[in-house]
Write an enzyme that holds these catalytic residues in place. Structure first.
Site, PDB file in Angstrom:
ATOM      1  N   VAL A 122       0.865  -1.177   0.000  1.00 46.47           N
ATOM      2  CA  VAL A 122       0.000   0.000   0.000  1.00 46.47           C
ATOM      3  C   VAL A 122       0.896   1.220   0.000  1.00 46.47           C
ATOM      4  CG1 VAL A 122      -2.048  -1.047   1.050  1.00 46.47           C
ATOM      5  CG2 VAL A 122      -0.258  -0.126   2.525  1.00 46.47           C
ATOM      6  N   SER A 123       0.436   2.289  -0.656  1.00 47.12           N
ATOM      7  CA  SER A 123       1.273   3.464  -0.868  1.00 47.12           C
ATOM      8  C   SER A 123       1.405   4.350   0.357  1.00 47.12           C
ATOM      9  CB  SER A 123       0.709   4.300  -2.016  1.00 47.12           C
ATOM     10  OG  SER A 123       0.652   3.520  -3.182  1.00 47.12           O
ATOM     11  N   THR A 124       0.387   4.345   1.230  1.00 47.54           N
ATOM     12  CA  THR A 124       0.454   5.205   2.405  1.00 47.54           C
ATOM     13  C   THR A 124       0.222   4.378   3.654  1.00 47.54           C
ATOM     14  OG1 THR A 124      -1.894   5.752   2.492  1.00 47.54           O
ATOM     15  CG2 THR A 124      -0.506   7.128   1.075  1.00 47.54           C
TER      16      THR A 124
END
Length: 184
Positions: free
Chosen positions: A11-13
């Site tokens: 996941v990016s964040t």
């Protein structure tokens, strides 16, 4: 040599939850799942990705929910596919067409999917940029409101004219020194 199914999720964040990716990977039969939190797909220096690469053995299949979890650019995707192929590791995406990376045609199809995944990422990025530009043109500014209200900026200017430091002004106003510096 038949190997294990090994999952990779990203996941990016830090605010995003990789739970649905992990669930899909485990349901697909992955013996182990590596998960990166808050990591960009545009870098290969992701802690769990590095560990996953070390863990993968010849004959294993790397399983991802979607190609964009694996690589953020077409070049990276093709490089990863080639490196894993050279090590005898296959790749499987759960949401994109089944592609057998053990064949030249399969690698080519995987490369095509990588191009479309990159197109999707670039389109989202472009649409976001265009939306922000349109909002700015209408006078709307994104992000958090500044703690430096017009009254605080006036007070800060007066205090600075009296010779106070940014740190002293910030303490008096109850804000950070960098906020004062930016405002002035």
């Amino acid at each position: 040599m038949a190997g294990d199914l090994i999952g990779y999720a990203r996941v990016s964040t830090r605010d995003q939850d990789p739970g649905s990716q992990e669930t899909m990977l485990r349901a697909a039969g992955c013996r182990r799942v590596f998960v990166d939190h808050g990591e960009s797909s545009r870098t290969v220096d992701r802690p769990q990705w590095r560990e996953c690469l070390t863990f993968l053995q010849e004959g294993d299949t790397l399983v991802v929910r979607a190609l964009d979890r694996l690589a953020g650019t077409t070049t990276m995707a093709i490089q990863i596919i080639n490196e894993l192929h050279d090590r005898g590791v296959n790749i499987k995406s759960l949401t994109e067409p089944d592609i057998d990376t053990t064949t030249p045609m399969g690698r080519a199809l995987f490369g095509i999917v990588a191009v479309f995944a990159q197109l999707r990422v670039d389109t989202i990025r472009s649409n976001t940029r265009l939306g922000l530009e349109a909002a700015r043109a209408q006078g709307r500014v994104g992000g958090r409101p500044s703690v430096m209200t017009p009254d605080r900026v006036d007070q800060a200017r007066r205090m600075r004219a009296e010779g106070l430091t940014y740190a002293a002004i910030a303490r008096t106003l109850g804000v950070g020194a960098s906020s004062v510096r930016r405002a002035l």
